[in-house]
Motif scaffolding. Structure first.
Motif, PDB file in Angstrom:
ATOM      1  N   LYS A  82      37.303  34.691  26.814  1.00  0.00           N
ATOM      2  CA  LYS A  82      36.293  35.533  27.382  1.00  0.00           C
ATOM      3  C   LYS A  82      35.603  34.839  28.263  1.00  0.00           C
ATOM      4  O   LYS A  82      34.683  34.193  28.130  1.00  0.00           O
ATOM      5  CB  LYS A  82      35.389  36.332  26.384  1.00  0.00           C
ATOM      6  CG  LYS A  82      36.296  37.336  25.185  1.00  0.00           C
ATOM      7  CD  LYS A  82      35.525  37.735  24.233  1.00  0.00           C
ATOM      8  CE  LYS A  82      35.119  39.263  24.654  1.00  0.00           C
ATOM      9  NZ  LYS A  82      34.365  39.857  23.887  1.00  0.00           N
ATOM     10  N   ILE A  83      35.847  35.467  29.614  1.00  0.00           N
ATOM     11  CA  ILE A  83      35.080  34.972  30.854  1.00  0.00           C
ATOM     12  C   ILE A  83      34.062  35.985  31.455  1.00  0.00           C
ATOM     13  O   ILE A  83      34.589  36.853  31.606  1.00  0.00           O
ATOM     14  CB  ILE A  83      35.823  34.301  31.710  1.00  0.00           C
ATOM     15  CG1 ILE A  83      36.656  32.776  31.172  1.00  0.00           C
ATOM     16  CG2 ILE A  83      35.183  33.833  33.147  1.00  0.00           C
ATOM     17  CD1 ILE A  83      37.621  32.216  32.145  1.00  0.00           C
ATOM     18  N   LEU A  84      32.702  35.539  31.844  1.00  0.00           N
ATOM     19  CA  LEU A  84      31.944  36.515  32.441  1.00  0.00           C
ATOM     20  C   LEU A  84      31.993  35.742  34.008  1.00  0.00           C
ATOM     21  O   LEU A  84      31.677  34.578  34.126  1.00  0.00           O
ATOM     22  CB  LEU A  84      30.518  36.398  31.835  1.00  0.00           C
ATOM     23  CG  LEU A  84      29.522  36.820  32.614  1.00  0.00           C
ATOM     24  CD1 LEU A  84      29.674  38.471  32.639  1.00  0.00           C
ATOM     25  CD2 LEU A  84      27.966  36.572  32.017  1.00  0.00           C
ATOM     26  N   GLY A  85      32.348  36.927  35.109  1.00  0.00           N
ATOM     27  CA  GLY A  85      32.146  36.586  36.234  1.00  0.00           C
ATOM     28  C   GLY A  85      31.921  37.668  37.234  1.00  0.00           C
ATOM     29  O   GLY A  85      31.763  38.642  36.721  1.00  0.00           O
ATOM     30  N   VAL A  86      31.920  37.514  38.359  1.00  0.00           N
ATOM     31  CA  VAL A  86      31.576  38.455  39.456  1.00  0.00           C
ATOM     32  C   VAL A  86      33.050  38.360  40.394  1.00  0.00           C
ATOM     33  O   VAL A  86      33.542  37.120  40.792  1.00  0.00           O
ATOM     34  CB  VAL A  86      30.556  38.129  40.360  1.00  0.00           C
ATOM     35  CG1 VAL A  86      30.302  39.163  41.624  1.00  0.00           C
ATOM     36  CG2 VAL A  86      29.226  38.254  39.720  1.00  0.00           C
ATOM     37  N   VAL A  87      33.540  39.409  40.704  1.00  0.00           N
ATOM     38  CA  VAL A  87      34.843  39.587  41.727  1.00  0.00           C
ATOM     39  C   VAL A  87      34.404  39.210  43.125  1.00  0.00           C
ATOM     40  O   VAL A  87      33.310  39.745  43.589  1.00  0.00           O
ATOM     41  CB  VAL A  87      35.206  41.055  41.657  1.00  0.00           C
ATOM     42  CG1 VAL A  87      36.727  41.086  42.367  1.00  0.00           C
ATOM     43  CG2 VAL A  87      35.654  41.354  40.143  1.00  0.00           C
ATOM     44  N   ASN A  88      35.115  38.418  43.501  1.00  0.00           N
ATOM     45  CA  ASN A  88      34.951  37.797  45.014  1.00  0.00           C
ATOM     46  C   ASN A  88      35.852  38.426  45.806  1.00  0.00           C
ATOM     47  O   ASN A  88      35.667  38.561  47.129  1.00  0.00           O
ATOM     48  CB  ASN A  88      35.035  36.290  44.776  1.00  0.00           C
ATOM     49  CG  ASN A  88      35.177  35.561  46.188  1.00  0.00           C
ATOM     50  OD1 ASN A  88      36.150  35.460  46.684  1.00  0.00           O
ATOM     51  ND2 ASN A  88      34.073  35.062  46.636  1.00  0.00           N
ATOM     52  N   LYS A  89      36.990  38.669  45.633  1.00  0.00           N
ATOM     53  CA  LYS A  89      38.273  39.290  46.352  1.00  0.00           C
ATOM     54  C   LYS A  89      39.189  39.964  45.426  1.00  0.00           C
ATOM     55  O   LYS A  89      39.492  39.480  44.435  1.00  0.00           O
ATOM     56  CB  LYS A  89      38.599  38.228  47.124  1.00  0.00           C
ATOM     57  CG  LYS A  89      39.487  37.000  46.458  1.00  0.00           C
ATOM     58  CD  LYS A  89      39.611  35.876  47.525  1.00  0.00           C
ATOM     59  CE  LYS A  89      41.188  36.168  48.077  1.00  0.00           C
ATOM     60  NZ  LYS A  89      41.655  34.899  49.076  1.00  0.00           N
ATOM     61  N   THR A  90      40.118  40.621  45.912  1.00  0.00           N
ATOM     62  CA  THR A  90      41.235  41.338  45.348  1.00  0.00           C
ATOM     63  C   THR A  90      42.533  41.343  46.192  1.00  0.00           C
ATOM     64  O   THR A  90      42.098  41.418  47.662  1.00  0.00           O
ATOM     65  CB  THR A  90      41.101  42.614  44.859  1.00  0.00           C
ATOM     66  OG1 THR A  90      40.597  43.721  46.089  1.00  0.00           O
ATOM     67  CG2 THR A  90      39.556  42.934  44.187  1.00  0.00           C
ATOM     68  N   GLU A  91      43.619  41.010  45.585  1.00  0.00           N
ATOM     69  CA  GLU A  91      44.761  41.201  46.097  1.00  0.00           C
ATOM     70  C   GLU A  91      45.681  42.119  45.392  1.00  0.00           C
ATOM     71  O   GLU A  91      46.320  41.670  44.565  1.00  0.00           O
ATOM     72  CB  GLU A  91      45.369  39.955  46.398  1.00  0.00           C
ATOM     73  CG  GLU A  91      44.811  39.066  47.476  1.00  0.00           C
ATOM     74  CD  GLU A  91      45.198  37.722  47.659  1.00  0.00           C
ATOM     75  OE1 GLU A  91      46.569  37.295  47.434  1.00  0.00           O
ATOM     76  OE2 GLU A  91      44.400  36.771  47.902  1.00  0.00           O
ATOM     77  N   GLU A  92      45.134  43.514  45.430  1.00  0.00           N
ATOM     78  CA  GLU A  92      46.003  44.321  44.624  1.00  0.00           C
ATOM     79  C   GLU A  92      47.412  44.208  44.544  1.00  0.00           C
ATOM     80  O   GLU A  92      48.084  44.444  43.568  1.00  0.00           O
ATOM     81  CB  GLU A  92      45.573  45.862  44.942  1.00  0.00           C
ATOM     82  CG  GLU A  92      45.762  46.985  43.962  1.00  0.00           C
ATOM     83  CD  GLU A  92      44.834  48.170  43.975  1.00  0.00           C
ATOM     84  OE1 GLU A  92      45.094  49.257  43.340  1.00  0.00           O
ATOM     85  OE2 GLU A  92      43.862  47.946  44.747  1.00  0.00           O
ATOM     86  N   GLY A  93      48.186  44.106  45.634  1.00  0.00           N
ATOM     87  CA  GLY A  93      49.524  44.343  45.931  1.00  0.00           C
ATOM     88  C   GLY A  93      50.141  43.117  45.189  1.00  0.00           C
ATOM     89  O   GLY A  93      51.214  43.222  44.748  1.00  0.00           O
ATOM     90  N   GLU A  94      49.286  42.080  44.953  1.00  0.00           N
ATOM     91  CA  GLU A  94      49.988  41.079  44.215  1.00  0.00           C
ATOM     92  C   GLU A  94      49.512  40.801  42.798  1.00  0.00           C
ATOM     93  O   GLU A  94      49.578  39.975  41.923  1.00  0.00           O
ATOM     94  CB  GLU A  94      49.532  39.715  44.907  1.00  0.00           C
ATOM     95  CG  GLU A  94      50.242  39.511  46.138  1.00  0.00           C
ATOM     96  CD  GLU A  94      50.007  37.999  46.845  1.00  0.00           C
ATOM     97  OE1 GLU A  94      50.003  37.064  46.156  1.00  0.00           O
ATOM     98  OE2 GLU A  94      50.020  37.967  48.064  1.00  0.00           O
ATOM     99  N   GLY A  95      48.462  41.805  42.329  1.00  0.00           N
ATOM    100  CA  GLY A  95      47.892  41.868  41.164  1.00  0.00           C
ATOM    101  C   GLY A  95      47.015  40.795  40.873  1.00  0.00           C
ATOM    102  O   GLY A  95      46.955  40.054  39.680  1.00  0.00           O
ATOM    103  N   LEU A  96      46.280  40.202  41.590  1.00  0.00           N
ATOM    104  CA  LEU A  96      45.413  39.003  41.708  1.00  0.00           C
ATOM    105  C   LEU A  96      43.990  39.587  42.025  1.00  0.00           C
ATOM    106  O   LEU A  96      43.760  40.362  42.963  1.00  0.00           O
ATOM    107  CB  LEU A  96      45.903  38.074  42.396  1.00  0.00           C
ATOM    108  CG  LEU A  96      47.033  37.241  42.042  1.00  0.00           C
ATOM    109  CD1 LEU A  96      47.295  36.187  43.251  1.00  0.00           C
ATOM    110  CD2 LEU A  96      47.086  36.547  40.818  1.00  0.00           C
TER     111      LEU A  96
END
Length: 109
Positions: A35-49
């Protein structure tokens, strides 16, 4: 309490969470489900990342763009938003490009 203990450290310790920088520094320590706690920096929804940075770094910088390390997360569910604090349950895969966290669950904080 020591003045150098931040709220992110207390939160992660209380919940048994791993911080992103802990994983970066010693990835061999973390096997199986984590389990990792972090903050989302960027998203690439089409690639599921999406990219996850250390919460302490995000708190210190007051931005998601100053992190030294970005942990890629593979996720098939609804993408979190940039700036969201999340707990990711999953496992680490190693590839020639580096580490990737394969998420089984993502929960907003």
């Amino acid at each position: 309490w020591s003045s150098d203990v931040c709220s992110s450290d207390l939160l992660s310790s209380a919940k048994g969470l791993i911080m992103v920088d802990e994983l970066r520094e010693q990835p061999e320590r973390f096997t199986g489900e984590i389990k990792i706690l972090g903050v989302v920096n960027k998203t690439e929804e089409g690639e599921g990342l999406f990219g996850l940075i250390d919460k302490r770094e995000a708190d210190t910088c007051a931005t998601t763009q100053c992190a030294e390390f970005l942990l890629p997360v593979s996720w098939k569910g609804q993408m979190p938003q940039v700036g969201d604090t999340v707990i990711v349950n999953g496992h680490i895969n190693k590839s020639p490009q580096g580490l990737i966290l394969v998420a089984g669950q993502v929960e907003q904080q």
